[in-house]
Design a protein around this motif. Structure first.
Motif, mmCIF file in Angstrom:
data_model
loop_
_atom_site.group_PDB
_atom_site.id
_atom_site.type_symbol
_atom_site.label_atom_id
_atom_site.label_comp_id
_atom_site.label_asym_id
_atom_site.label_seq_id
_atom_site.Cartn_x
_atom_site.Cartn_y
_atom_site.Cartn_z
ATOM 1 N N MET A 158 15.878 26.896 63.300
ATOM 2 C CA MET A 158 15.592 26.032 62.009
ATOM 3 C C MET A 158 14.780 26.500 61.002
ATOM 4 O O MET A 158 14.323 25.933 59.918
ATOM 5 C CB MET A 158 15.238 24.593 62.307
ATOM 6 C CG MET A 158 16.510 23.692 62.943
ATOM 7 S SD MET A 158 17.956 23.723 61.860
ATOM 8 C CE MET A 158 17.316 22.637 60.446
ATOM 9 N N SER A 159 14.291 27.750 61.095
ATOM 10 C CA SER A 159 13.680 28.373 60.157
ATOM 11 C C SER A 159 14.052 28.600 58.522
ATOM 12 O O SER A 159 13.281 28.640 57.772
ATOM 13 C CB SER A 159 13.147 30.048 60.537
ATOM 14 O OG SER A 159 12.359 29.936 61.911
ATOM 15 N N HIS A 160 15.369 28.558 58.448
ATOM 16 C CA HIS A 160 15.764 28.442 57.324
ATOM 17 C C HIS A 160 15.966 27.179 56.343
ATOM 18 O O HIS A 160 16.194 27.261 55.156
ATOM 19 C CB HIS A 160 17.434 29.231 57.365
ATOM 20 C CG HIS A 160 18.234 28.039 58.278
ATOM 21 N ND1 HIS A 160 18.077 27.809 59.471
ATOM 22 C CD2 HIS A 160 19.143 27.172 57.836
ATOM 23 C CE1 HIS A 160 19.003 26.728 59.761
ATOM 24 N NE2 HIS A 160 19.511 26.422 58.736
ATOM 25 N N ALA A 161 15.479 26.269 57.159
ATOM 26 C CA ALA A 161 15.645 24.906 56.464
ATOM 27 C C ALA A 161 14.333 24.166 56.425
ATOM 28 O O ALA A 161 14.183 22.822 56.362
ATOM 29 C CB ALA A 161 16.522 23.978 57.412
ATOM 30 N N LEU A 162 13.074 24.801 56.310
ATOM 31 C CA LEU A 162 11.785 24.212 56.580
ATOM 32 C C LEU A 162 11.922 23.260 55.233
ATOM 33 O O LEU A 162 10.887 22.135 55.570
ATOM 34 C CB LEU A 162 10.953 25.252 56.100
ATOM 35 C CG LEU A 162 10.707 26.645 57.198
ATOM 36 C CD1 LEU A 162 9.606 27.544 56.613
ATOM 37 C CD2 LEU A 162 10.583 26.175 58.756
ATOM 38 N N ASN A 163 12.235 23.368 54.072
ATOM 39 C CA ASN A 163 12.137 22.604 52.948
ATOM 40 C C ASN A 163 13.138 21.552 52.759
ATOM 41 O O ASN A 163 12.898 20.620 51.783
ATOM 42 C CB ASN A 163 11.805 23.433 51.795
ATOM 43 C CG ASN A 163 10.538 24.314 51.850
ATOM 44 O OD1 ASN A 163 9.304 23.896 52.344
ATOM 45 N ND2 ASN A 163 10.288 25.392 51.384
ATOM 46 N N LYS A 164 13.944 21.520 53.580
ATOM 47 C CA LYS A 164 15.084 20.481 53.538
ATOM 48 C C LYS A 164 14.774 19.180 54.060
ATOM 49 O O LYS A 164 14.057 19.194 54.972
ATOM 50 C CB LYS A 164 16.371 20.875 54.191
ATOM 51 C CG LYS A 164 16.926 22.347 53.367
ATOM 52 C CD LYS A 164 18.416 22.634 53.926
ATOM 53 C CE LYS A 164 18.910 23.780 53.203
ATOM 54 N NZ LYS A 164 19.128 23.261 51.765
ATOM 55 N N ARG A 165 15.220 18.089 53.544
ATOM 56 C CA ARG A 165 15.013 16.819 54.087
ATOM 57 C C ARG A 165 16.443 16.558 55.118
ATOM 58 O O ARG A 165 17.207 17.150 54.828
ATOM 59 C CB ARG A 165 14.748 15.921 53.058
ATOM 60 C CG ARG A 165 13.524 16.039 52.277
ATOM 61 C CD ARG A 165 13.427 15.020 50.878
ATOM 62 N NE ARG A 165 11.996 14.949 50.599
ATOM 63 C CZ ARG A 165 11.195 15.783 49.808
ATOM 64 N NH1 ARG A 165 12.292 16.690 49.288
ATOM 65 N NH2 ARG A 165 10.156 15.630 49.635
ATOM 66 N N PRO A 166 16.248 15.597 55.822
ATOM 67 C CA PRO A 166 17.183 15.139 56.813
ATOM 68 C C PRO A 166 18.520 14.761 56.088
ATOM 69 O O PRO A 166 19.548 15.284 57.004
ATOM 70 C CB PRO A 166 16.470 13.777 57.491
ATOM 71 C CG PRO A 166 15.150 14.141 57.524
ATOM 72 C CD PRO A 166 14.975 14.903 56.109
ATOM 73 N N SER A 167 18.493 14.369 54.711
ATOM 74 C CA SER A 167 19.752 13.952 54.429
ATOM 75 C C SER A 167 20.517 15.242 53.962
ATOM 76 O O SER A 167 21.737 15.112 53.491
ATOM 77 C CB SER A 167 19.241 13.150 53.143
ATOM 78 O OG SER A 167 18.712 13.768 52.328
ATOM 79 N N GLU A 168 19.825 16.272 54.020
ATOM 80 C CA GLU A 168 20.401 17.722 53.425
ATOM 81 C C GLU A 168 20.871 18.611 54.595
ATOM 82 O O GLU A 168 21.538 19.453 54.360
ATOM 83 C CB GLU A 168 19.232 18.491 52.490
ATOM 84 C CG GLU A 168 19.077 17.513 51.342
ATOM 85 C CD GLU A 168 17.877 18.198 50.403
ATOM 86 O OE1 GLU A 168 18.080 18.865 49.338
ATOM 87 O OE2 GLU A 168 16.684 18.508 51.317
ATOM 88 N N ILE A 169 20.980 17.942 55.746
ATOM 89 C CA ILE A 169 20.974 18.905 56.990
ATOM 90 C C ILE A 169 22.121 18.049 57.855
ATOM 91 O O ILE A 169 22.174 16.985 57.657
ATOM 92 C CB ILE A 169 20.048 19.311 57.791
ATOM 93 C CG1 ILE A 169 19.145 18.315 58.337
ATOM 94 C CG2 ILE A 169 19.191 20.137 56.887
ATOM 95 C CD1 ILE A 169 17.837 18.661 59.081
ATOM 96 N N SER A 170 22.789 18.672 58.726
ATOM 97 C CA SER A 170 23.771 18.326 59.501
ATOM 98 C C SER A 170 23.061 17.606 60.710
ATOM 99 O O SER A 170 21.815 17.450 60.941
ATOM 100 C CB SER A 170 24.662 19.119 60.041
ATOM 101 O OG SER A 170 23.871 20.155 60.954
ATOM 102 N N GLY A 171 23.966 16.657 61.366
ATOM 103 C CA GLY A 171 23.466 15.800 62.406
ATOM 104 C C GLY A 171 22.893 16.665 63.667
ATOM 105 O O GLY A 171 21.999 16.660 64.199
ATOM 106 N N GLY A 172 23.537 17.846 63.885
ATOM 107 C CA GLY A 172 23.209 19.007 65.137
ATOM 108 C C GLY A 172 21.710 19.466 64.516
ATOM 109 O O GLY A 172 21.036 19.548 65.241
#
Length: 283
Positions: free
Chosen positions: A129-143
């Motif tokens: 998950m290094s590529h998504a450090l600044n994303k919030r939960p609503s911006e990423i998938s369930g997995g």
């Protein structure tokens, strides 16, 4: 059982609701070795999650004890991290901040700010998950959310990682990918893991032992199955392995046939034990 890393000793759990008493767990004895992967399986309502919550210190048992590394468990603590089916991420925090919250609380005194930052990044890298450090939960998938939840749990360096159906809400492909990740991480770190699951294939694939509970109320450990399969494990290779299929059949046989016999034997023992004093009194 004192020699085990984690010991569940004669645990009973009874709930009282509106005057009605329900015994959920009965005489649960379980010893877990350090680095072992244990799956607990049983039908819905048999008390699997209740048992996990007792080990986590989130629920106090009616009687019995849980001993972890020589100390009694009587409250939640950072030595036991829990990953739930619902990822439980704080929606207003980023991926990095969700993990940082746990790391800063656990290591505020033992790690410097720079060390904590490096540790957060390492655990997020471990789950991809290094590529998504600044994303919030609503911006990423369930997995991805579950990956962050696992990273947060691992970042606390728990003595025992507790998984409560962590893949239950995911689609089959995402579930398979995360199972692979958990196997890889456990092989790398040697974590002690206890997982609740309804999935027989998942239990056989991941576990060193499978603990099978009888139906509730008064659920007991009906059988413990040792899974003697080499690691690292490959699900495609195992699909043709006769041992894998035999273990799978044994779990299914217990869940749908043998557990009834175990329940009947337990009921018979209780009736016999209850009748013995009465006979003595009449004599």
């Amino acid at each position: 059982m004192a020699s085990h890393y984690l010991s569940v000793e004669q645990v009973d759990m009874t709930f009282v609701t509106k005057g009605a008493t329900t015994n959920v767990l009965k005489e649960i004895d379980l010893g877990v070795a350090k680095g072992e992967y244990i799956s607990i399986i049983g039908h819905s309502g048999c008390g699997k999650s209740t048992l996990l919550n007792i080990i986590a210190g989130l629920t106090s048992s009616t009687s019995g004890a849980v001993i972890l590394d020589g100390k009694e468990v009587n409250a939640p603590g950072p030595d036991r991290s829990v990953v739930f089916q619902n990822h439980s991420l704080l929606p207003w925090l980023t991926v990095y901040e969700n993990v940082a919250l746990a790391v800063n609380k656990t290591f505020a005194r033992s790690k410097t700010k720079a060390e904590r930052h490096a540790w957060i990044l390492k655990n997020l890298e471990m789950v991809g998950m290094s590529h998504a450090l600044n994303k919030r939960p609503s911006e990423i998938s369930g997995g991805m959310k579950q990956r962050v939840g696992i990273a947060r749990a691992l970042a606390m360096e728990p003595k025992v990682l507790l998984l409560d159906e962590p893949f239950g809400a995911l689609d089959a492909l995402t579930r398979a990918h995360l199972q692979e990740e958990v196997m890889r991480i456990q092989d790398e770190l040697g974590n002690t893991v206890i997982m609740i699951t309804h999935d027989v294939d998942e239990a056989v694939l991941l576990s060193d032992r499978i603990v099978m509970l009888t139906n509730g109320p008064s659920a007991r450990i009906g059988e413990i199955l040792e899974i003697d399969l080499p690691r690292p494990r490959n699900r495609i290779t195992l699909a043709d392995d006769p041992r894998y299929n035999r273990y799978r059949q044994e779990v299914l046989r217990f869940l749908y046939e043998k557990q009834r016999k175990v329940e009947h034997l337990a009921e018979r023992r209780e009736k016999t034990a209850g009748a013995a004093p009465a006979k003595k009194a009449r004599a």
